[in-house]
Design a protein around this motif. Structure first.
Motif, PDB file in Angstrom:
ATOM      1  N   GLU A 180      50.198  36.606  36.180  1.00 30.09           N
ATOM      2  CA  GLU A 180      49.128  36.204  36.490  1.00 30.09           C
ATOM      3  C   GLU A 180      48.042  36.417  37.362  1.00 30.09           C
ATOM      4  O   GLU A 180      46.666  35.996  38.274  1.00 30.09           O
ATOM      5  N   CYS A 181      48.063  37.805  38.085  1.00 26.72           N
ATOM      6  CA  CYS A 181      47.436  39.092  39.158  1.00 26.72           C
ATOM      7  C   CYS A 181      45.540  38.803  38.618  1.00 26.72           C
ATOM      8  O   CYS A 181      45.439  38.538  37.440  1.00 26.72           O
ATOM      9  N   ILE A 182      44.592  38.028  39.245  1.00 29.19           N
ATOM     10  CA  ILE A 182      43.423  38.085  39.409  1.00 29.19           C
ATOM     11  C   ILE A 182      43.624  39.650  39.019  1.00 29.19           C
ATOM     12  O   ILE A 182      42.359  39.740  38.174  1.00 29.19           O
ATOM     13  N   SER A 183      43.724  40.721  39.863  1.00 29.99           N
ATOM     14  CA  SER A 183      43.323  41.940  39.162  1.00 29.99           C
ATOM     15  C   SER A 183      43.567  42.532  38.035  1.00 29.99           C
ATOM     16  O   SER A 183      42.976  42.914  36.922  1.00 29.99           O
ATOM     17  N   CYS A 184      44.165  42.102  37.552  1.00 27.37           N
ATOM     18  CA  CYS A 184      44.649  43.072  35.996  1.00 27.37           C
ATOM     19  C   CYS A 184      45.636  42.331  35.514  1.00 27.37           C
ATOM     20  O   CYS A 184      45.642  43.201  34.349  1.00 27.37           O
ATOM     21  N   SER A 185      45.590  40.708  35.452  1.00 31.57           N
ATOM     22  CA  SER A 185      47.153  40.508  33.829  1.00 31.57           C
ATOM     23  C   SER A 185      45.420  40.439  32.690  1.00 31.57           C
ATOM     24  O   SER A 185      44.521  40.082  32.735  1.00 31.57           O
ATOM     25  N   VAL A 194      45.756  48.752  40.217  1.00 33.36           N
ATOM     26  CA  VAL A 194      44.485  48.599  40.632  1.00 33.36           C
ATOM     27  C   VAL A 194      44.138  47.616  40.961  1.00 33.36           C
ATOM     28  O   VAL A 194      43.067  46.827  41.883  1.00 33.36           O
ATOM     29  N   CYS A 195      45.452  46.728  41.643  1.00 28.21           N
ATOM     30  CA  CYS A 195      45.436  45.706  42.305  1.00 28.21           C
ATOM     31  C   CYS A 195      44.999  46.014  44.164  1.00 28.21           C
ATOM     32  O   CYS A 195      46.274  45.628  44.828  1.00 28.21           O
ATOM     33  N   ASP A 196      44.313  47.115  44.827  1.00 25.61           N
ATOM     34  CA  ASP A 196      44.304  46.788  45.814  1.00 25.61           C
ATOM     35  C   ASP A 196      43.586  45.344  46.751  1.00 25.61           C
ATOM     36  O   ASP A 196      44.030  45.785  47.866  1.00 25.61           O
ATOM     37  N   ARG A 217      52.917  49.844  48.641  1.00 27.95           N
ATOM     38  CA  ARG A 217      52.436  50.512  47.757  1.00 27.95           C
ATOM     39  C   ARG A 217      52.683  49.254  46.673  1.00 27.95           C
ATOM     40  O   ARG A 217      53.509  48.365  46.091  1.00 27.95           O
ATOM     41  N   GLU A 218      51.906  49.748  45.821  1.00 31.17           N
ATOM     42  CA  GLU A 218      52.099  49.485  43.983  1.00 31.17           C
ATOM     43  C   GLU A 218      52.929  50.150  43.502  1.00 31.17           C
ATOM     44  O   GLU A 218      51.898  51.394  43.361  1.00 31.17           O
ATOM     45  N   VAL A 219      53.989  49.908  42.924  1.00 30.48           N
ATOM     46  CA  VAL A 219      54.561  50.625  41.726  1.00 30.48           C
ATOM     47  C   VAL A 219      55.004  49.742  40.501  1.00 30.48           C
ATOM     48  O   VAL A 219      55.015  50.861  39.607  1.00 30.48           O
ATOM     49  N   GLU A 220      54.261  48.950  39.947  1.00 31.47           N
ATOM     50  CA  GLU A 220      53.739  48.517  38.661  1.00 31.47           C
ATOM     51  C   GLU A 220      53.134  47.710  38.668  1.00 31.47           C
ATOM     52  O   GLU A 220      52.444  46.962  39.793  1.00 31.47           O
ATOM     53  N   CYS A 221      52.279  47.941  37.208  1.00 27.71           N
ATOM     54  CA  CYS A 221      50.502  46.839  37.411  1.00 27.71           C
ATOM     55  C   CYS A 221      50.436  47.114  35.891  1.00 27.71           C
ATOM     56  O   CYS A 221      51.101  47.503  34.816  1.00 27.71           O
ATOM     57  N   TRP A 222      50.520  45.999  35.505  1.00 30.09           N
ATOM     58  CA  TRP A 222      49.984  45.623  34.392  1.00 30.09           C
ATOM     59  C   TRP A 222      48.334  47.064  33.810  1.00 30.09           C
ATOM     60  O   TRP A 222      48.919  47.412  32.252  1.00 30.09           O
ATOM     61  N   LYS A 228      53.838  42.800  34.881  1.00 28.46           N
ATOM     62  CA  LYS A 228      53.147  41.801  36.137  1.00 28.46           C
ATOM     63  C   LYS A 228      52.879  42.819  36.770  1.00 28.46           C
ATOM     64  O   LYS A 228      52.875  44.304  36.763  1.00 28.46           O
ATOM     65  N   CYS A 229      52.585  42.660  38.111  1.00 31.34           N
ATOM     66  CA  CYS A 229      52.437  43.638  39.503  1.00 31.34           C
ATOM     67  C   CYS A 229      53.726  43.556  40.845  1.00 31.34           C
ATOM     68  O   CYS A 229      53.913  42.763  40.679  1.00 31.34           O
ATOM     69  N   ARG A 230      54.048  44.977  41.292  1.00 27.45           N
ATOM     70  CA  ARG A 230      54.899  44.620  41.484  1.00 27.45           C
ATOM     71  C   ARG A 230      54.886  45.392  43.227  1.00 27.45           C
ATOM     72  O   ARG A 230      54.296  46.759  42.763  1.00 27.45           O
TER      73      ARG A 230
END
Ligand code: ZN
Ligand code: ZN
Length: 237
Positions: A180-185, A194-196, A217-222, A228-230
């Protein structure tokens, strides 16, 4: 059909004339119209329990991504059922945050057709957002909101940034998932993370908790196809 009689000041056009009931309108901005969830039950659960349900794949996910108009509006739809169960204003809260953060970087994204690129400049948004997140992380540390990983998880929830799950904690690195990330979900596929903002926040927090330099490093993102973001947080020493 006389549409408008200037002299008489009356219009013959009826409300129903304007209504075009032929096309089946797709809900543009809301996943919540697509998925039936018992939000009262969800709201009664503790946020840590919901995080574990996410980890076990027990939270319903949208079958498809909303991609309205294939334009910058694409950053608006968010999918955060737990935060939505706690406050029905969550979609507006997220939209406001995104318009002031990732909006710029998405405007420069070739996947999103936008006839006028802002001033033709290559987007600096990723750097600005990273720095904004880093400053918020520093401020939270200084205000003693964050003193260890547990309070970091709690602060991310309290700030409505997302549901943080510590997947691995080792000598060389820490692996964190954010649901439920505010930047990308809810974002469409943009083929890059995009979750800088979250990356900056995590870097500041972990650096200060462990008093060791880290690189995140962000390796997973919506926006790269995940739900989810990882983040991999690597200790530099
Ligand atoms: Zn994210
Ligand atoms: Zn992300």
């Amino acid at each position: 059909m006389i549409l408008f009689n200037q002299k008489m000041g009356i219009s013959n056009t009826s409300y129903d004339d304007l209504l075009d009931n032929t096309c089946d309108k797709q809900p543009l901005y809301s996943y919540y119209e697509l998925i039936n969830i018992n939000y009262d039950l969800l709201a009664s659960l503790h946020f840590r329990e919901v995080t574990l349900m996410y980890r076990d794949g027990k939270i319903p996910m949208p079958a498809e991504r909303l991609h309205p108009h294939n334009s910058v509006h694409s950053i608006i739809p968010s999918y955060r059922p737990y935060f939505y169960s706690l406050s029905k204003d969550d979609p507006a809260y997220v939209a406001l945050f995104r318009l002031s953060t990732i909006g710029d970087s998405v405007l420069h994204d070739d996947n999103i057709t936008c006839d006028k690129k802002l001033l033709g400049l290559k987007s600096i948004a990723p750097y600005v957002n990273y720095y904004k997140g880093y400053l918020l992380g520093l401020r939270s540390i200084r205000k003693h909101k964050i003193g260890n990983l547990d309070s970091l998880v709690y602060t991310m929830f309290k700030l409505k940034m997302g549901l943080m799950d510590i997947v691995y904690e080792g000598e060389k690195q820490i692996v964190v998932d954010i649901y439920e990330c505010i930047s990308c979900s809810g974002l469409p596929i943009l083929n890059r993370p995009v979750c800088d903002f979250e990356r900056g926040f995590l870097t500041a927090a972990i650096t200060n908790i462990y008093n060791r330099e880290v690189e995140t490093r962000e390796v997973e993102c919506w926006s790269t196809g995940s739900t989810k973001c990882r983040f991999i947080i690597q200790f530099k020493d």
